[in-house]
Design a protein around this motif. Sequence first.
Motif, PDB file in Angstrom:
ATOM      1  N   LYS A  86       0.863  -1.044   0.122  1.00 38.28           N
ATOM      2  CA  LYS A  86      -0.127   0.083  -0.094  1.00 38.28           C
ATOM      3  C   LYS A  86       0.964   1.227   0.139  1.00 38.28           C
ATOM      4  O   LYS A  86       1.663   1.362   0.618  1.00 38.28           O
ATOM      5  N   LYS A  87       0.573   2.309  -0.724  1.00 32.66           N
ATOM      6  CA  LYS A  87       1.150   3.503  -0.768  1.00 32.66           C
ATOM      7  C   LYS A  87       0.190   4.641  -0.686  1.00 32.66           C
ATOM      8  O   LYS A  87      -0.836   4.641  -1.361  1.00 32.66           O
ATOM      9  N   VAL A  88       0.498   5.648   0.163  1.00 29.46           N
ATOM     10  CA  VAL A  88      -0.204   6.763   0.275  1.00 29.46           C
ATOM     11  C   VAL A  88       0.280   8.092   0.111  1.00 29.46           C
ATOM     12  O   VAL A  88       1.463   8.193   0.734  1.00 29.46           O
ATOM     13  N   THR A  89      -0.156   9.010  -0.538  1.00 28.22           N
ATOM     14  CA  THR A  89       0.318  10.331  -0.319  1.00 28.22           C
ATOM     15  C   THR A  89      -0.677  11.220   0.132  1.00 28.22           C
ATOM     16  O   THR A  89      -2.003  11.099  -0.310  1.00 28.22           O
ATOM     17  N   GLU A  90      -0.553  12.241   0.941  1.00 32.45           N
ATOM     18  CA  GLU A  90      -1.445  13.255   1.556  1.00 32.45           C
ATOM     19  C   GLU A  90      -1.729  14.274   0.615  1.00 32.45           C
ATOM     20  O   GLU A  90      -1.192  14.574  -0.390  1.00 32.45           O
ATOM     21  N   ALA A  91      -2.936  15.026   0.906  1.00 32.11           N
ATOM     22  CA  ALA A  91      -3.325  15.998  -0.178  1.00 32.11           C
ATOM     23  C   ALA A  91      -2.585  17.087   0.383  1.00 32.11           C
ATOM     24  O   ALA A  91      -2.104  17.492   1.230  1.00 32.11           O
ATOM     25  N   ARG A  92      -2.162  18.026  -0.909  1.00 26.68           N
ATOM     26  CA  ARG A  92      -1.211  18.950  -0.869  1.00 26.68           C
ATOM     27  C   ARG A  92      -1.563  19.880  -1.813  1.00 26.68           C
ATOM     28  O   ARG A  92      -2.097  19.599  -2.977  1.00 26.68           O
ATOM     29  N   PHE A  93      -0.848  20.996  -1.975  1.00 24.92           N
ATOM     30  CA  PHE A  93      -0.751  22.080  -2.774  1.00 24.92           C
ATOM     31  C   PHE A  93       0.557  22.091  -3.487  1.00 24.92           C
ATOM     32  O   PHE A  93       1.484  22.338  -2.869  1.00 24.92           O
ATOM     33  N   GLY A  94       0.539  21.951  -4.758  1.00 23.43           N
ATOM     34  CA  GLY A  94       1.860  21.791  -5.347  1.00 23.43           C
ATOM     35  C   GLY A  94       1.846  21.703  -6.874  1.00 23.43           C
ATOM     36  O   GLY A  94       1.025  21.934  -7.407  1.00 23.43           O
ATOM     37  N   GLN A  95       3.298  21.358  -7.521  1.00 21.64           N
ATOM     38  CA  GLN A  95       3.204  21.496  -9.027  1.00 21.64           C
ATOM     39  C   GLN A  95       2.462  20.275  -9.438  1.00 21.64           C
ATOM     40  O   GLN A  95       2.462  19.000  -8.804  1.00 21.64           O
ATOM     41  N   PHE A  96       1.900  20.438 -10.762  1.00 22.25           N
ATOM     42  CA  PHE A  96       0.985  19.440 -11.131  1.00 22.25           C
ATOM     43  C   PHE A  96       1.726  18.085 -11.479  1.00 22.25           C
ATOM     44  O   PHE A  96       1.251  17.101 -11.128  1.00 22.25           O
ATOM     45  N   ASN A  97       3.011  18.379 -11.906  1.00 20.09           N
ATOM     46  CA  ASN A  97       3.929  17.082 -12.296  1.00 20.09           C
ATOM     47  C   ASN A  97       4.020  16.141 -11.206  1.00 20.09           C
ATOM     48  O   ASN A  97       4.422  15.092 -11.201  1.00 20.09           O
ATOM     49  N   ASP A  98       4.066  17.131  -9.851  1.00 20.70           N
ATOM     50  CA  ASP A  98       4.435  16.101  -8.663  1.00 20.70           C
ATOM     51  C   ASP A  98       3.350  15.235  -8.425  1.00 20.70           C
ATOM     52  O   ASP A  98       3.490  14.191  -7.443  1.00 20.70           O
ATOM     53  N   SER A  99       1.962  15.214  -8.972  1.00 18.49           N
ATOM     54  CA  SER A  99       0.856  14.407  -8.799  1.00 18.49           C
ATOM     55  C   SER A  99       1.550  12.889  -8.986  1.00 18.49           C
ATOM     56  O   SER A  99       0.763  12.085  -8.479  1.00 18.49           O
ATOM     57  N   PHE A 100       2.501  12.744  -9.861  1.00 21.66           N
ATOM     58  CA  PHE A 100       2.810  11.527 -10.173  1.00 21.66           C
ATOM     59  C   PHE A 100       3.779  10.580  -9.099  1.00 21.66           C
ATOM     60  O   PHE A 100       4.071   9.357  -9.086  1.00 21.66           O
ATOM     61  N   ARG A 101       4.280  11.659  -8.288  1.00 21.69           N
ATOM     62  CA  ARG A 101       5.309  10.864  -7.329  1.00 21.69           C
ATOM     63  C   ARG A 101       4.656   9.882  -6.698  1.00 21.69           C
ATOM     64  O   ARG A 101       3.667   9.977  -5.928  1.00 21.69           O
ATOM     65  N   SER A 102       5.569   8.826  -6.287  1.00 24.60           N
ATOM     66  CA  SER A 102       5.038   7.742  -5.297  1.00 24.60           C
ATOM     67  C   SER A 102       3.833   6.799  -5.850  1.00 24.60           C
ATOM     68  O   SER A 102       4.119   5.530  -6.002  1.00 24.60           O
ATOM     69  N   ILE A 103       2.796   7.487  -6.021  1.00 20.54           N
ATOM     70  CA  ILE A 103       1.725   6.632  -6.453  1.00 20.54           C
ATOM     71  C   ILE A 103       1.646   6.493  -8.045  1.00 20.54           C
ATOM     72  O   ILE A 103       1.263   5.302  -8.557  1.00 20.54           O
ATOM     73  N   GLY A 104       2.309   7.344  -8.800  1.00 20.58           N
ATOM     74  CA  GLY A 104       2.066   7.187 -10.272  1.00 20.58           C
ATOM     75  C   GLY A 104       0.929   7.922 -11.103  1.00 20.58           C
ATOM     76  O   GLY A 104       0.238   8.694 -10.422  1.00 20.58           O
ATOM     77  N   ALA A 105       0.460   7.259 -12.350  1.00 21.67           N
ATOM     78  CA  ALA A 105      -0.412   8.032 -12.937  1.00 21.67           C
ATOM     79  C   ALA A 105      -1.904   8.131 -12.366  1.00 21.67           C
ATOM     80  O   ALA A 105      -2.540   8.799 -12.660  1.00 21.67           O
ATOM     81  N   SER A 106      -2.192   6.980 -11.424  1.00 21.75           N
ATOM     82  CA  SER A 106      -3.431   6.753 -10.978  1.00 21.75           C
ATOM     83  C   SER A 106      -3.670   8.326 -10.059  1.00 21.75           C
ATOM     84  O   SER A 106      -4.872   8.743  -9.970  1.00 21.75           O
ATOM     85  N   CYS A 107      -2.832   8.847  -9.166  1.00 16.97           N
ATOM     86  CA  CYS A 107      -2.763  10.028  -8.641  1.00 16.97           C
ATOM     87  C   CYS A 107      -3.059  11.403  -9.742  1.00 16.97           C
ATOM     88  O   CYS A 107      -3.435  12.167  -9.221  1.00 16.97           O
ATOM     89  N   THR A 108      -2.317  11.475 -10.953  1.00 15.70           N
ATOM     90  CA  THR A 108      -2.374  12.253 -11.794  1.00 15.70           C
ATOM     91  C   THR A 108      -3.764  12.330 -12.278  1.00 15.70           C
ATOM     92  O   THR A 108      -4.374  13.401 -12.516  1.00 15.70           O
TER      93      THR A 108
END
Length: 501
Positions: A125-147
């Motif tokens: 299981k991998k989790v990233t918390e909600a955050r305000f940041g650069q769009f491309n950072d949405s891919f970090r750790s989780i991958g395309a599903s978070c983008t």
Amino acid sequence: MKKRLKWIAISVVGFLLVLAGSAYGYIQYLNGKLHHTQITADKDGRPPAAAKDSQGRSPMNILLIGNDSRVGEGRRYGAEGHEGLADVAILMHLSADRSNATLVNIPRDTMVDIPRCEIGKGKDKKVTEARFGQFNDSFRSIGASCTVATVDRMLQVRTDHYIEVDFKGVRDLTDAVGGVPICLDAPIHDPVLSGQRGGTGLELPAGPNNLSGNDALQFLRARHAFGDGSDLARIEAQKVFLMALARELKNNAKLSNVDGMFKIANSAVSALTVDNDLAGVDKLIDLADEIKKVPEKRMAFTTLPTETYRPAPDQVQPRRPAADNLWAAIRADRPLTEGDPAADPPPPPVTVPPSAPPQTIAPADAAKIRVTVDTGTAKKRITPVVEALKEKGFKATSGTTMPDGREHANSRITYPEGKQDQAKAIATALGLPETALEVARSGDTTIELLIGADLPERDPNGSPTQGSSSTPPGAPPEPPKATDLNLETADNTKCASPRKK
């Protein structure tokens, strides 16, 4: 700032257009090479699917993602072992009648709200918390599903599919089609320099060029070779490449050769990752057939309107109301191009789905709902919103500015488990979409509203100020303005403009 990939996920479109007609046995072989995973990692639920047209046909939204992973690439493309970010994201919207398509490039440096994402189970299981940041950072750790989850929040309509492609996919596809013809109105000289802002090493003369393999990849990655040297200037050059590739794939006779199709399919499929519902070459073929229905002159390429993000000048934020109008046009399935009356049948009338009736709450019930109002930077915005909520009977209190000190693009209402209905009531009262709702972290006990740029300005008494650009809930979307779109179509044979020295 590191040199990062900004090539367009063009190989995806090419791959889709040439798979049709392949032998069944070979398709089964390709299926075994196709990577796939879940469509979204958003744990707070998804927005609604796009509304059908008057004839019951459904539009389709596909997110094309370019992953700039350097794993296995050595040092020739920058930081060795870099696992990759969503450095390219293009939302492809196919109209319900397949008469037109809109492709929106979301700049990687756009500051957005990234939702809480979760993927996998147990020890995986991998989790990233909600955050305000650069769009491309949405891919970090989780991958395309978070983008995908991030784009869902921006568009407020569900993304149907996603397709991710990497460095190898670009190189191999352009080799397989025999190169992409590109016109330059001046030479390109992009020398490799010391430091992080060095070039790609690409050298090209003015005039016609045929790009394939590493040359094509360097062209798409060359950030400082075009316009003013910015990432947005590179996007404009990439549009030229994408339009040229679309024409090549549709018109090049070599693609009618079965051996050529097999070569393209075999070289490209191993570089793709798709959502589970698209995990099959037969399904990709069906999608290819849908894309091929769109005429070149009705395939529109644009970039999300942005402006400088004041706290960090190297980043951008959605420019309102232009960005909102573009998303609204896509939600309502409005074309950005005009059809040819002599060739195209008149389109069916666009209907905006009726909004759900406003949620009504008796004053006594509203008084039981407590909410704390926070903001990113402008503390003066808190009091008017608090007054507006009090006017509607809610028990609202002023909070503080957030620690990140940034203005968020979208408002957010976080609520504890069991208080979703109360959070919906607050969203309805302020005209915010349900996509603004987000479950609070474990242990939080209060409902909190974070004011974003999408919430209309209000005077000290809580009333919306004159000139507010927010569209009232249920109102027809305002058509995007041509001056905001910088629109190109696939039949455009313009030349790319390298940076002037």
